[in-house]
Write an enzyme that holds these catalytic residues in place. Structure first.
Site, PDB file in Angstrom:
ATOM      1  N   GLY A   1     -76.871 -16.601  34.385  1.00  0.00           N
ATOM      2  CA  GLY A   1     -75.621 -16.676  33.651  1.00  0.00           C
ATOM      3  C   GLY A   1     -75.547 -17.924  32.780  1.00  0.00           C
ATOM      4  O   GLY A   1     -76.546 -18.396  32.235  1.00  0.00           O
ATOM      5  N   SER A   2     -74.351 -18.497  32.685  1.00  0.00           N
ATOM      6  CA  SER A   2     -74.091 -19.531  31.677  1.00  0.00           C
ATOM      7  C   SER A   2     -74.810 -20.859  31.906  1.00  0.00           C
ATOM      8  O   SER A   2     -74.853 -21.694  30.997  1.00  0.00           O
ATOM      9  CB  SER A   2     -72.585 -19.784  31.584  1.00  0.00           C
ATOM     10  OG  SER A   2     -71.919 -18.631  31.090  1.00  0.00           O
TER      11      SER A   2
END
Length: 588
Positions: free
Chosen positions: A288-289
């Site tokens: 993810g981020s």
């Protein structure tokens, strides 16, 4: 009556006596001179025994010589089934002391008659073994062995691992460095008494070689704080598991390494085998981020997007190749730093597509994703980085914000060293004194620019990682949240919450990567679940290692951001630390 000298019977007896004496003398002379070696050999067979001596397995220490794994002497009882024939009373006593059924004792004799060796009881208390040997049961012998003991109980359990009954490492560091820890057996000749017990008369034919000791880079005090924080987060968020790795930013030395829930390696009969995995190395996932800082580094390196560009974010979503990418925030436009600060998937996609998926993929590979870390931990999963001949826009976009690739937590911590070292990647190490040289991956300008963006991701307006902020210190970091994948797509309501941070950002000393798997209470975003763990641990780490705050640093001359670590930082233990196992119950 005739005198004895002239008595024929006496003469006959005397002649027989002399003849027998001469025969006996001749026989003794023959045995002593011509059969001496044979008789001595037969005597030795009955009164001596060649015994393989078990080497002492090396001790595992932390960086300050706190013992983490030690070997203690125990006794093993074995039998020669050809000689083993206990009386009913002796069999009853064996049952009483060793919990061995009398019928099993008889079966041991019956089923192993063609063998000369069988275990009776392994690794028991030496006093108990002495009690058994005093029973003088024929065919029962004793030998010294060692039992592995872990003084810190569940602390570092998945990292240290454990040994089998033969003292061979089968998990973790015990397995990884088994060849160094094991040593080499020796051979001794023991003289046996009438009860077949070895006396003190010992001839060493080959001395055993003890195993080498290992000094890890682990700091037990910091390990304590990490485990306490993870266990607290695990219970507070009703999560499936929580893992973290804390490293020294300049050397790559692993200072703490933990997965919760843990287990007690001293009581392996009662723990769940699922708890053995060191998830920092063995588990891979879509990050993810937390991958966005690397994507931004690729964007800045390619110089296709102007570093001062303003990216249109409204209306909060963008359609690419028929797929809709959305943002959680409601931003109309963002600069590059704002994309990281607000963790904008829309903004990241819009700057990544002109840069190209191949550029981002190449950088991720150079940072060590998709290959083993420098540790080569047993069971490590390396994950994957997509390498496409033709990159579609949606493939580039999804890669840029942390999907379509898989990584482990140790790889993340290692990759983040580029932002703490002017673009130089520092390999991880876990053995003290075996730090590996760094190599340049990105330029200092790009590394420092992204580091500044990550500072805003913690301290800036609307920052997702604000719960990682520590009073008096500049912290850089990036939170991340990813949905868990399954065979049919992504699962509903199952997430991983992540955070990776650098402290202090203006003079990096620590990097910590955290993941909480399937939090089910209190939310699921990385900034809400994982970032507070970073804050809790680093507040203690910065304090006990006396790392200057921003205010203190500004009042004295110190090295620059890329300067050397504090001289006494990891050479002297902190004696004011709490008990290592305080408030950390073993689970499982």
């Amino acid at each position: 009556m005739k005198p004895l000298a002239t008595n024929p019977r006496f003469a006959i007896v005397l002649a027989v006596f002399y003849t027998l004496s001469m025969v006996l003398a001749a026989k003794v002379t023959y045995l002593m001179i011509f059969s001496h070696e044979f008789l001595a050999s037969e005597g030795r067979k009955r009164t001596t025994r060649m015994i393989e001596t078990i080497p002492v397995r090396g001790t595992i220490f932390d960086r300050f010589s706190q013992p983490l794994a030690v070997s203690t002497p125990v006794s093993t009882l074995w039998v020669n089934p050809k000689q083993f024939d206990p009386t009913n009373q002796q069999a009853a006593l064996l049952k009483e002391h060793l919990d061995i059924n009398e019928s099993l004792t008889k079966n041991l004799t019956l089923n192993t008659q063609n063998k000369s060796f069988a275990y009776l009881a392994r690794r028991i208390d030496p006093q108990l073994a002495n009690t058994i040997m005093e029973l003088s049961i024929p065919g029962v012998y004793e030998r010294q062995e060692y039992k592995r003991y872990y003084p810190q109980s569940s602390m570092l359990a998945q990292s240290i691992g454990f040994t089998n009954i033969d003292q061979n490492g089968i998990e973790g560091i015990e397995l990884m460095y088994n060849h160094k820890l094991s040593g080499l057996p020796g051979i001794e000749e023991h003289t046996l008494n009438l009860h077949k017990r070895a006396t003190r008369e010992i001839v060493v034919h080959k001395p055993f070689t003890p195993g080498d000791n290992l000094h890890l880079t682990i700091d037990s005090t910091l390990q304590h704080y990490v485990e306490k924080a993870l266990l607290k987060a695990l219970m507070k968020n009703a999560a499936k598991s929580a893992s973290a790795i804390l490293i020294h930013a300049k050397t790559g030395e692993i200072l703490a390494l933990s997965t919760m829930p843990s287990f007690n390696p001293n009581a392996r009969k009662s723990f769940n085998a699922e708890l053995i995995r060191n998830r920092v190395f063995t588990d891979v996932y879509e990050p993810g981020s937390v991958i966005k800082p690397f994507s931004m580094a690729a964007v800045l390196t390619a110089k296709i997007i102007d570093k001062d560009a303003i990216i249109q974010i409204a209306p909060g979503f963008v359609k690419i190749n028929g797929y809709t990418i959305r943002d959680v925030g409601r931003d109309s436009q963002l600069d590059l730093a704002g994309i990281i600060r607000r963790s904008s998937n829309v903004g990241m996609s819009k700057v990544a597509i002109p840069t190209g998926g191949a550029v981002i993929s190449q950088l991720l590979t150079e940072l060590g994703f998709g290959i083993n870390t420098a540790i080569y931990f047993p069971g490590e999963s390396v994950g994957t980085v997509p390498v496409n001949r033709v990159w579609s826009d949606i493939a580039t976009a999804s890669l840029s914000y942390g999907y379509s690739l898989s990584v482990n937590l140790a790889q993340l911590a290692q990759a983040y060293t580029v932002f703490a070292n002017d673009g130089n990647l520092v390999p991880l190490s876990i053995i003290k004194g075996e730090a590996k040289p760094a190599r340049n991956v990105i330029s200092p300008e790009v590394a420092n620019s992204v580091l500044s963006m990550m500072v805003q991701a913690v301290d800036g307006p609307g920052a997702g990682g604000k719960r990682a902020a520590i009073d008096g210190y500049t912290i850089a970091g990036k939170s991340g949240t990813s949905r868990k994948a399954s065979s049919g797509g992504y699962q509903n309501n199952k997430y991983r919450a992540m955070f990776v941070g650098i402290a202090p950002a203006n003079a990096p000393e620590f990097i910590m990567a955290i993941i909480v798997d399937e939090p089910t209470a209190g939310g699921y975003f990385g900034g809400a679940i994982a970032a507070p763990i970073f804050k809790e641990v680093l507040e203690d780490a910065l304090r006990i290692r006396n790392i200057p705050s921003d205010e203190r640093r500004s009042t004295r001359a110190t090295p620059g951001r890329a300067g050397a670590p504090s001289p006494a930082m990891f050479t002297t233990p902190i004696h004011s630390q709490p008990p290592l196992r305080a408030h950390i119950p073993a689970t499982g």
